[in-house]
Design a protein around this motif. Structure first.
Motif, PDB file in Angstrom:
ATOM      1  N   ASP A  25       0.880  -0.960   0.166  1.00 43.48           N
ATOM      2  CA  ASP A  25      -0.006   0.143  -0.029  1.00 43.48           C
ATOM      3  C   ASP A  25       0.677   1.182   0.023  1.00 43.48           C
ATOM      4  O   ASP A  25       0.261   2.395   0.010  1.00 43.48           O
ATOM      5  CB  ASP A  25      -0.876  -0.076   1.193  1.00 43.48           C
ATOM      6  CG  ASP A  25      -2.022  -0.996   1.039  1.00 43.48           C
ATOM      7  OD1 ASP A  25      -2.317  -1.302  -0.156  1.00 43.48           O
ATOM      8  OD2 ASP A  25      -2.477  -1.508   2.130  1.00 43.48           O
ATOM      9  N   ASP A  27       2.839   4.394  -1.070  1.00 41.49           N
ATOM     10  CA  ASP A  27       2.817   5.522  -1.939  1.00 41.49           C
ATOM     11  C   ASP A  27       3.923   5.461  -2.777  1.00 41.49           C
ATOM     12  O   ASP A  27       5.078   5.554  -2.084  1.00 41.49           O
ATOM     13  CB  ASP A  27       2.148   6.672  -1.639  1.00 41.49           C
ATOM     14  CG  ASP A  27       0.880   6.730  -1.265  1.00 41.49           C
ATOM     15  OD1 ASP A  27       0.008   5.687  -1.936  1.00 41.49           O
ATOM     16  OD2 ASP A  27       0.227   7.694  -0.395  1.00 41.49           O
ATOM     17  N   ARG A  58      -3.484   8.620  -9.619  1.00 39.15           N
ATOM     18  CA  ARG A  58      -3.342   8.108  -8.496  1.00 39.15           C
ATOM     19  C   ARG A  58      -4.657   7.800  -7.997  1.00 39.15           C
ATOM     20  O   ARG A  58      -4.708   7.432  -7.016  1.00 39.15           O
ATOM     21  CB  ARG A  58      -2.565   9.166  -7.675  1.00 39.15           C
ATOM     22  CG  ARG A  58      -1.124   9.285  -8.031  1.00 39.15           C
ATOM     23  CD  ARG A  58      -0.369  10.332  -6.932  1.00 39.15           C
ATOM     24  NE  ARG A  58       0.934  10.186  -7.173  1.00 39.15           N
ATOM     25  CZ  ARG A  58       1.957   9.476  -6.746  1.00 39.15           C
ATOM     26  NH1 ARG A  58       1.830   8.347  -6.102  1.00 39.15           N
ATOM     27  NH2 ARG A  58       3.404   9.775  -7.057  1.00 39.15           N
ATOM     28  N   ARG A  60      -7.597   5.919  -7.260  1.00 42.14           N
ATOM     29  CA  ARG A  60      -7.600   4.464  -7.121  1.00 42.14           C
ATOM     30  C   ARG A  60      -9.252   4.170  -7.618  1.00 42.14           C
ATOM     31  O   ARG A  60      -9.611   3.005  -8.071  1.00 42.14           O
ATOM     32  CB  ARG A  60      -7.387   3.630  -5.709  1.00 42.14           C
ATOM     33  CG  ARG A  60      -5.826   3.693  -5.720  1.00 42.14           C
ATOM     34  CD  ARG A  60      -5.398   2.958  -4.422  1.00 42.14           C
ATOM     35  NE  ARG A  60      -3.850   3.254  -4.097  1.00 42.14           N
ATOM     36  CZ  ARG A  60      -3.262   2.337  -3.358  1.00 42.14           C
ATOM     37  NH1 ARG A  60      -3.878   1.128  -3.193  1.00 42.14           N
ATOM     38  NH2 ARG A  60      -2.127   2.596  -3.208  1.00 42.14           N
ATOM     39  N   PRO A 105      -0.663   1.392  -6.714  1.00 44.42           N
ATOM     40  CA  PRO A 105      -0.852   2.925  -6.463  1.00 44.42           C
ATOM     41  C   PRO A 105      -0.589   3.968  -7.375  1.00 44.42           C
ATOM     42  O   PRO A 105      -1.412   4.968  -7.394  1.00 44.42           O
ATOM     43  CB  PRO A 105       0.033   3.165  -5.190  1.00 44.42           C
ATOM     44  CG  PRO A 105       1.385   2.396  -5.491  1.00 44.42           C
ATOM     45  CD  PRO A 105       0.767   1.272  -6.261  1.00 44.42           C
ATOM     46  N   GLY A 175       4.555   0.534  -8.270  1.00 41.96           N
ATOM     47  CA  GLY A 175       4.297   0.296  -6.955  1.00 41.96           C
ATOM     48  C   GLY A 175       5.467  -0.346  -6.366  1.00 41.96           C
ATOM     49  O   GLY A 175       6.261  -0.885  -6.929  1.00 41.96           O
TER      50      GLY A 175
END
Length: 195
Positions: A25, A27, A58, A60, A105, A175
């Motif tokens: 997760d 960034d 970005r 999502r 991400p 990512g």
């Protein structure tokens, strides 16, 4: 930053890079994305035309909506082709929680100028540079070719601000990799030597 890499390190990056389909997760900083794009635009380009533009996504939620749009289209097209090795991906496409962007991400769209004959090849070279640069920075990537289907949706093109005179050539996700599976071995290349 990237110009300080030694030749042996460059070969290592090329040999170790792989498509990443599982991300943490964490960034990816803007400066890393800028460095990746900066490496991309150093790619060879016919006549020096540099026919590319970039869209960095970005959001999502937008990526999820694009994924949900593409999945049934892909399933229909793959079902028609029915090639060996597509069964697992086809099954994933019918799973509601599956995301073609693998929950990465960042999505970077490499756009190519429709008016430049070499645009697709130039943008593909740019995309490869970007994926190698990402790996050198400890960032995973994957070319999600099936995401080019979003070109068929005018609402997505408007949301992504894709100019009418450009097309999506390389949808790339970036990512930090979650635990990776071992890299698949490559087949020995067929090489013909002409003395």
């Amino acid at each position: 930053m990237l110009k300080d890499i030694e030749p042996a390190e460059i070969l290592s990056v090329i040999l170790e890079r792989r498509s990443v389909r599982n991300y943490t997760d964490r960034d990816v900083p803007d400066e890393a994305i800028r460095a990746i794009i900066a490496a991309g635009v150093q790619a060879p380009t016919a006549l020096g035309l540099q026919p590319w533009q970039f869209v960095v996504v970005r959001d999502r939620g937008l990526m999820r909506r694009m994924s949900d749009y593409c999945k049934p289209l892909l399933a229909g097209r793959i079902g028609e082709e029915a090639r060996p090795g597509t069964e697992e991906f086809l099954a994933a496409l019918t799973t509601p929680e599956f995301n073609i962007f693998y929950n990465a991400p960042v999505l970077v769209l490499v756009l190519g100028d429709r008016g430049v004959a070499s645009s697709i090849l130039d943008c593909a070279l740019c995309a490869e540079n970007m994926m190698l640069a990402a790996w050198a920075l400890g960032i995973g990537s994957c070319w999600i070719g099936s995401a080019a289907l979003i070109q068929e949706n005018p609402e997505f093109l408007a949301a992504l601000e894709v100019p009418d005179d450009h097309q999506i050539v390389a949808p790339l996700i970036f990512g930090y990799p979650a635990p990776l599976q071992p890299k698949r071995e490559r087949r020995e290349p067929r090489i013909t030597w002409i003395p």
